[in-house]
Design an enzyme around this catalytic site. Structure first.
Site, short mmCIF file in Angstrom:
data_model
loop_
_atom_site.label_atom_id
_atom_site.label_comp_id
_atom_site.label_asym_id
_atom_site.label_seq_id
_atom_site.Cartn_x
_atom_site.Cartn_y
_atom_site.Cartn_z
N ARG A 162 -3.85 0.78 11.02
CA ARG A 162 -4.55 0.26 12.19
C ARG A 162 -4.61 1.36 13.24
O ARG A 162 -3.63 2.07 13.45
CB ARG A 162 -3.83 -0.96 12.78
CG ARG A 162 -4.08 -2.26 12.00
CD ARG A 162 -5.51 -2.75 12.10
NE ARG A 162 -5.75 -3.98 11.36
CZ ARG A 162 -6.19 -4.03 10.10
NH1 ARG A 162 -6.41 -2.92 9.43
NH2 ARG A 162 -6.41 -5.18 9.51
N ILE A 171 0.84 -1.21 0.00
CA ILE A 171 0.00 0.00 0.00
C ILE A 171 0.87 1.26 0.00
O ILE A 171 0.65 2.18 -0.79
CB ILE A 171 -0.97 0.00 1.21
CG1 ILE A 171 -1.94 -1.18 1.09
CG2 ILE A 171 -1.73 1.33 1.29
CD1 ILE A 171 -2.82 -1.41 2.30
N ASP A 209 10.98 2.57 6.42
CA ASP A 209 10.55 1.17 6.55
C ASP A 209 11.65 0.41 7.28
O ASP A 209 12.84 0.74 7.15
CB ASP A 209 10.30 0.54 5.18
CG ASP A 209 9.47 -0.73 5.27
OD1 ASP A 209 8.30 -0.71 4.84
OD2 ASP A 209 9.99 -1.76 5.78
N GLU A 232 -12.19 0.72 17.44
CA GLU A 232 -13.11 0.80 16.32
C GLU A 232 -14.29 -0.18 16.34
O GLU A 232 -15.43 0.24 16.14
CB GLU A 232 -12.27 0.55 15.08
CG GLU A 232 -12.89 0.64 13.78
CD GLU A 232 -11.84 0.20 12.77
OE1 GLU A 232 -12.22 -0.52 11.87
OE2 GLU A 232 -10.66 0.55 12.92
N PRO A 259 1.96 -2.65 9.50
CA PRO A 259 0.96 -3.49 10.18
C PRO A 259 0.99 -3.24 11.68
O PRO A 259 1.95 -2.64 12.19
CB PRO A 259 1.45 -4.91 9.88
CG PRO A 259 2.92 -4.78 9.66
CD PRO A 259 3.15 -3.40 9.08
N ASP A 287 -9.08 6.23 8.75
CA ASP A 287 -10.00 5.16 8.37
C ASP A 287 -10.10 4.12 9.47
O ASP A 287 -10.90 3.20 9.39
CB ASP A 287 -9.52 4.50 7.07
CG ASP A 287 -10.55 3.53 6.51
OD1 ASP A 287 -11.73 3.92 6.41
OD2 ASP A 287 -10.18 2.37 6.19
N HIS A 316 -13.50 2.39 8.40
CA HIS A 316 -12.65 1.29 7.95
C HIS A 316 -13.14 0.81 6.57
O HIS A 316 -13.40 -0.38 6.35
CB HIS A 316 -12.64 0.13 8.94
CG HIS A 316 -11.41 -0.73 8.80
ND1 HIS A 316 -10.74 -1.27 9.86
CD2 HIS A 316 -10.71 -1.11 7.70
CE1 HIS A 316 -9.70 -1.97 9.42
NE2 HIS A 316 -9.67 -1.88 8.11
N THR A 351 -4.66 4.87 7.56
CA THR A 351 -5.56 3.85 7.01
C THR A 351 -5.06 2.46 7.39
O THR A 351 -5.55 1.46 6.85
CB THR A 351 -5.62 3.93 5.46
OG1 THR A 351 -4.29 3.81 4.96
CG2 THR A 351 -6.25 5.22 4.98
#
Ligand code: NAI
Length: 340
Positions: A232, A152, A171, A261, A204, A256, A301, A230
């Site tokens: 978690r 993504i 990253d 949630e 993640p 999101d 979400h 978007t």
């Protein structure tokens, strides 16, 4: 194989028709799998779930015949992998289905913020065509910081190039080939936080990433930064986010995902869970405050939720179920332990 499909929408059933024709016994259920209803699926050999189900040791104890958990999502933080592994249960996911879809949603949120779209559209609906107070900002020339350059994150960087944004990325495992191909720069997290005008999260949820955007991280960010999440909800400390929004450190946020949630989705759930201790009520309250703020834009979400992405999810899930039944498991995220 006896398969219980949970969180099933009626239109999704047709995707499983071939599996039924191949002799699998499939039942469909609207509700998520959780401790309270797990015993209802005691004869299931496979459960096919989405992200609002919880598969933990308690749920697994109620499913003695279970051999496979097939989640119709990329993320699998709602599944206790060690508990599955210990019971010889295989877990598979949908490794990729919506990288472009979620990346497009990121820009939906960003443009909503940058062009004040919700307020602008609300006004014209009321017959008010005044542009006052709707001044936004360009994306061109602004610096985007992408945290997590997997499927993504890379799409986000690719789209950002089209908008003429400067692009920084961080990253744990940098992908030099992608950086060269898509013409972006890797840097350490600290540099990204200090230099980005817009920060978008694409890692993640892991013990390492949980709460990674905390008070200290906000402290390093530029004044008036925009945060898009978007990935978690638990990546962001919502209390720290609320403080950063209140002081203007964060100009706006597009979210999101929220930490509590599944509970926030249903007010009734909130009432029910007032009698349980599983949820962090301070966080739940912070989520509710965020929902009411004018500079916070929350989607339910739904970043993955396009017709094309949903079809890809179902295609991969059916292939995962079929593969497992034929002793050729696919998209496995937790394999049974071979040693006893
Ligand atoms: P991916 O696995 O392709 O990429 C994740 C990247 O994060 C990898 O490059 C990995 O090296 C990096 N990473 C992991 N831990 C890190 C750390 N501690 N620090 C820095 N980098 C780290 O995953 P993908 O497909 O890009 O998805 C990202 C996340 O987006 C998923 O885990 C999921 O939680 C979320 N998601 C949200 C959706 C939605 O509808 N809102 C839909 C699909 C995914």
């Amino acid at each position: 194989m006896r398969i219980a499909v949970l969180e099933a929408e009626s239109w999704e059933r047709t995707a499983f028709a071939d599996l039924e024709a191949e002799g699998h016994r499939i039942t469909y259920h609207k509700e998520p799998l959780e401790a309270a209803n797990a015993a209802d699926f005691a004869d299931a050999e496979a459960v096919c779930i989405f992200i609002y189900s919880t598969v933990d040791a308690g749920v697994l104890d109620a499913l003695p015949r279970l051999r496979l958990v097939a989640t119709r999502s990329t993320g699998y933080d709602h599944i206790d992998l060690p508990a599955c592994r210990a019971r010889g249960i295989t877990v598979c996911n949908v490794p990729s289905y919506g990288e472009n879809t979620v990346a497009e949603h990121v820009f939906g949120l960003l443009l909503t913020i940058g062009h004040n779209l919700t307020e602008a559209i609300d006004r014209t609906r009321r017959g008010d065509f005044s542009p006052q107070g709707l001044e936004g900002f360009d994306l061109r020339g602004r610096t985007l910081g992408v945290i997590g350059t997997g499927a993504i994150g890379r799409h986000v960087l690719e789209i950002a190039r089209g908008f003429g944004m400067e692009r920084l990325a961080h990253d744990k495992y940098p992908d030099a080939a992608a950086a060269e191909r898509l013409d972006f720069h890797y840097c350490d997290l600290d540099t990204l936080l200090r230099q980005a005008d817009v920060i978008s999260l694409h890692v993640p949820e892991t013990p390492e990433t949980r709460g990674m955007i905390d008070e200290a991280a906000f402290g390093r960010m530029r004044e008036g930064v925009v945060l898009i999440n978007t990935a978690r909800g638990s990546l962001v400390d919502v209390h720290a986010l609320l403080r950063a929004l209140a002081t203007g450190k964060v100009r706006a946020a597009g979210l999101d995902v929220l930490p509590e949630e599944p509970v926030v989705r249903e007010e009734l759930e909130v009432l029910r869970t007032l009698f349980q201790q599983e949820y962090d009520y301070r966080t739940l309250l912070a989520d509710h405050v965020l929902l009411r703020m004018r500079n916070v834009f929350i989607t339910p979400h739904s970043a993955f939720n396009t017709r094309e992405a949903l079809q890809r999810i179902l295609d991969v899930t059916v292939a995962n179920l079929r593969g497992f039944a034929r002793d050729q498991p696919r998209s496995v995220v937790a394999e049974p332990r071979s040693e006893g």
